[in-house]
Design a protein around this motif. Sequence first.
Motif, PDB file in Angstrom:
ATOM      1  N   PHE A 392     -10.825   9.868  -5.976  1.00 16.50           N
ATOM      2  CA  PHE A 392     -10.627   9.641  -7.405  1.00 16.50           C
ATOM      3  C   PHE A 392      -9.101   9.923  -7.596  1.00 16.50           C
ATOM      4  CE2 PHE A 392     -10.045  11.774 -11.305  1.00 16.50           C
ATOM      5  CZ  PHE A 392     -10.973  10.883 -12.102  1.00 16.50           C
ATOM      6  N   GLN A 393      -8.471  10.974  -6.846  1.00 18.75           N
ATOM      7  CA  GLN A 393      -7.100  11.010  -6.974  1.00 18.75           C
ATOM      8  C   GLN A 393      -6.305   9.830  -6.348  1.00 18.75           C
ATOM      9  OE1 GLN A 393      -6.642  14.813  -4.853  1.00 18.75           O
ATOM     10  NE2 GLN A 393      -7.299  16.257  -6.650  1.00 18.75           N
ATOM     11  N   MET A 394      -6.572   9.445  -5.325  1.00 24.21           N
ATOM     12  CA  MET A 394      -5.919   8.124  -4.751  1.00 24.21           C
ATOM     13  C   MET A 394      -6.261   6.884  -5.459  1.00 24.21           C
ATOM     14  SD  MET A 394      -6.643   8.742  -0.790  1.00 24.21           S
ATOM     15  CE  MET A 394      -5.734   7.214  -0.111  1.00 24.21           C
ATOM     16  N   GLY A 395      -7.060   6.968  -6.249  1.00 27.39           N
ATOM     17  CA  GLY A 395      -7.419   5.716  -7.101  1.00 27.39           C
ATOM     18  C   GLY A 395      -6.672   5.887  -8.349  1.00 27.39           C
ATOM     19  N   GLY A 396      -5.951   7.035  -8.711  1.00 26.51           N
ATOM     20  CA  GLY A 396      -5.149   7.153  -9.890  1.00 26.51           C
ATOM     21  C   GLY A 396      -5.967   7.670 -11.023  1.00 26.51           C
ATOM     22  N   GLY A 397      -7.222   7.966 -10.968  1.00 23.98           N
ATOM     23  CA  GLY A 397      -8.060   8.360 -12.127  1.00 23.98           C
ATOM     24  C   GLY A 397      -8.708   7.252 -12.685  1.00 23.98           C
ATOM     25  N   GLY A 398      -9.525   7.677 -13.606  1.00 21.83           N
ATOM     26  CA  GLY A 398     -10.430   6.728 -14.409  1.00 21.83           C
ATOM     27  C   GLY A 398     -11.332   5.932 -13.516  1.00 21.83           C
ATOM     28  N   TYR A 399     -11.795   6.502 -12.409  1.00 22.14           N
ATOM     29  CA  TYR A 399     -12.697   5.963 -11.393  1.00 22.14           C
ATOM     30  C   TYR A 399     -12.300   4.611 -10.903  1.00 22.14           C
ATOM     31  CZ  TYR A 399     -15.423  10.089 -12.755  1.00 22.14           C
ATOM     32  OH  TYR A 399     -15.783  11.302 -13.022  1.00 22.14           O
ATOM     33  N   HIS A 400     -11.040   4.516 -10.822  1.00 15.61           N
ATOM     34  CA  HIS A 400     -10.580   3.467 -10.128  1.00 15.61           C
ATOM     35  C   HIS A 400     -10.648   3.846  -8.600  1.00 15.61           C
ATOM     36  CE1 HIS A 400      -8.066   0.763 -13.523  1.00 15.61           C
ATOM     37  NE2 HIS A 400      -9.053   1.720 -14.062  1.00 15.61           N
ATOM     38  N   ALA A 401     -11.039   2.682  -7.826  1.00 15.87           N
ATOM     39  CA  ALA A 401     -11.351   2.981  -6.483  1.00 15.87           C
ATOM     40  C   ALA A 401     -10.158   2.687  -5.472  1.00 15.87           C
ATOM     41  CB  ALA A 401     -12.555   2.178  -6.040  1.00 15.87           C
ATOM     42  N   PRO A 402      -9.897   3.408  -4.551  1.00 14.94           N
ATOM     43  CA  PRO A 402      -9.006   2.974  -3.486  1.00 14.94           C
ATOM     44  C   PRO A 402      -9.584   1.797  -2.538  1.00 14.94           C
ATOM     45  CG  PRO A 402     -10.113   5.014  -3.043  1.00 14.94           C
ATOM     46  CD  PRO A 402     -10.614   4.636  -4.245  1.00 14.94           C
ATOM     47  N   VAL A 403      -8.355   0.846  -2.423  1.00 15.10           N
ATOM     48  CA  VAL A 403      -9.064  -0.268  -1.806  1.00 15.10           C
ATOM     49  C   VAL A 403      -7.697  -0.561  -0.598  1.00 15.10           C
ATOM     50  CG1 VAL A 403     -10.392  -1.350  -3.361  1.00 15.10           C
ATOM     51  CG2 VAL A 403      -8.132  -1.886  -3.282  1.00 15.10           C
ATOM     52  N   GLN A 404      -8.216  -1.452   0.428  1.00 12.32           N
ATOM     53  CA  GLN A 404      -7.058  -1.771   1.316  1.00 12.32           C
ATOM     54  C   GLN A 404      -7.851  -2.950   2.337  1.00 12.32           C
ATOM     55  OE1 GLN A 404      -6.031   1.189   4.351  1.00 12.32           O
ATOM     56  NE2 GLN A 404      -4.139  -0.001   4.567  1.00 12.32           N
ATOM     57  N   LYS A 405      -6.986  -4.263   2.287  1.00 14.31           N
ATOM     58  CA  LYS A 405      -7.616  -5.272   3.302  1.00 14.31           C
ATOM     59  C   LYS A 405      -7.866  -4.536   4.603  1.00 14.31           C
ATOM     60  CE  LYS A 405      -4.585  -8.307   2.652  1.00 14.31           C
ATOM     61  NZ  LYS A 405      -3.830  -9.791   2.595  1.00 14.31           N
ATOM     62  N   VAL A 406      -8.808  -5.177   5.456  1.00 13.63           N
ATOM     63  CA  VAL A 406      -9.075  -4.748   6.562  1.00 13.63           C
ATOM     64  C   VAL A 406      -8.024  -4.665   7.558  1.00 13.63           C
ATOM     65  CG1 VAL A 406     -10.822  -5.238   8.708  1.00 13.63           C
ATOM     66  CG2 VAL A 406     -11.730  -5.207   6.493  1.00 13.63           C
ATOM     67  N   GLU A 407      -7.333  -6.122   7.530  1.00 12.76           N
ATOM     68  CA  GLU A 407      -6.239  -6.406   8.288  1.00 12.76           C
ATOM     69  C   GLU A 407      -5.104  -5.363   8.302  1.00 12.76           C
ATOM     70  OE1 GLU A 407      -5.906 -11.184   9.198  1.00 12.76           O
ATOM     71  OE2 GLU A 407      -6.179 -10.671   7.243  1.00 12.76           O
ATOM     72  N   ASP A 408      -4.809  -4.947   6.982  1.00  7.99           N
ATOM     73  CA  ASP A 408      -3.787  -3.832   6.645  1.00  7.99           C
ATOM     74  C   ASP A 408      -4.267  -2.546   7.074  1.00  7.99           C
ATOM     75  OD1 ASP A 408      -2.304  -6.050   5.509  1.00  7.99           O
ATOM     76  OD2 ASP A 408      -2.873  -5.666   3.608  1.00  7.99           O
ATOM     77  N   PHE A 409      -5.799  -2.307   6.930  1.00  8.17           N
ATOM     78  CA  PHE A 409      -5.960  -0.927   7.461  1.00  8.17           C
ATOM     79  C   PHE A 409      -5.839  -0.913   8.987  1.00  8.17           C
ATOM     80  CE2 PHE A 409      -9.692   1.153   9.213  1.00  8.17           C
ATOM     81  CZ  PHE A 409      -9.370   2.537   8.689  1.00  8.17           C
TER      82      PHE A 409
END
Length: 529
Positions: A392-409
């Motif tokens: 929740f915190q990493m998404g910046g609040g408001g239930y925005h989800a943290p994401v990352q492309k697989v290649e970048d991960f």
Amino acid sequence: MIKITNLELTLEEEKSELKGKAAKILRIPESEILSLEIQKESVDARKEPLKFVHTVHLRVKEEERVLRKNRSPKVSYYEETHREPLIKGNMLLKHRPVVVGLGPAGLFAALKLAEEGYCPLVLERGAPMKERDEKVDFFMKTGILDVKTNIQFGEGGAGAYSDGKLTTRIKDPRIHEVIGTLLSTGAPEEIAYLSKPHVGTDLLKEVVVRIRERIKDLGGEVRFFSQMENLKIKDGVLEEITVNGEPFETEVVILALGHSARDTYEMLFSRGVTMEAKSMAVGVRIENLQWRISESQYGPSFRHPKLRPAEYTLAAKTRDGRGVYSFCMCPGGLVVPAASEEGRLVVNGMSYHARDKENANSALVVSVTPSDYGSHPLAGIAFQRDLEQKAFQMGGGGYHAPVQKVEDFLAGKLTETFGEVHPSYEPGVKSVLLKDLFPSYITEGLEDGLLQFEKKIEGFTKHGALLTGVETRTSAPVRILRGETLESPSAEGLYPCGEGAGYAGGIVSSAVDGIKVAEAVIRKYKPMK
């Protein structure tokens, strides 16, 4: 009855041709086949040309003669199984049995009790389906969560928003009862024979409402916005529960909790109900373009109109011996917000019946055990909550989800632009370094799994494949113990049931456990007069 296996059709042949193919194998005229029923259909995509492979049951004239003369390894005698009759018990019920929770386990437990004349009272903390749908849509658009009614809580439970997958590993004759009920309340007919059947979230919600109405027609009662907040146990016997602040006398409670009823777990533990921590799995959702998954599974024929959007099942071992695997794969589906607590974010996947959305998604999860988070019965909940709060915190609040492309991960860098895969999650996403979300052993497990899965599905980690966090609700973090009578050893009359109690995983096994527990109640008690 005769059973024939490995009955093949090409993509260009029709199901109506099965009868002729069966007659040829049995060496009899088609006219001697009295009935043919498809029991299973799967796709053999190992090589071109692709084939549909069927198992069928037939009734034919002079069955014994036909079987005696036939030598095909595909042909065998099939004996229909019949369950033993359910004998009602002799103990008198002073009050109606109560079913807590209207997910798959509670729904089918209540239906069984109602069919046998026990007039159950069903308590569901969330809203009925129409209002639940409205609240879920509002949450997805605004990020404003209703903690009582959401993708976890409300009529139909979490399963109502999960694609309606009906695959199961259990072997139980009650499965036929579950499928029969679903078919009679509007589920599509192919669930009776597809090797990987699914109803679809859109159709399943309608089916759930029809089952609820059937329960009511049979004398049951369903109360929404009704949460069991407490229970009273005296001398090892259940005496009373508290619902919305009001005491309610009852001697039978079927505890069909969902796996997210954390406040109820905490209450039960504080009242001395025995439970234990159990293993589970946590991770992310991975999204790929559905056509790429279908092409990888079907080859050049992947666009054929008879082929359904392809699925996959992946599993591997990590460098430290943990399991890493795909879970709840949703072809042509959506990643959805599955939070049920303020300030804590969790995702899930779902598909509609048509499975016609652009992306395929699946959970990609790493096994964790009490050795990772502690042996206290509630330690797994604390572990889940910690991950969800970080997400929740990493998404910046408001239930925005943290994401990352697989290649970048895999490269350890921030995603700056999306590729051909665009996130389906609402209400929004934020690019992050997902390694900052997880303990190192989970990050490493995901890395190991992704690298191995790329070898099984070419392009699985490429073409902008996207990870969305965090997936924590793969199964219940606790098991509420029960004995041979299916009652809690802490309280006679308290029946832990279904996925939330740690005895099932998925719609069908939860429904089967609901029926099983209802039968235990029926064998012990006779209906109220």
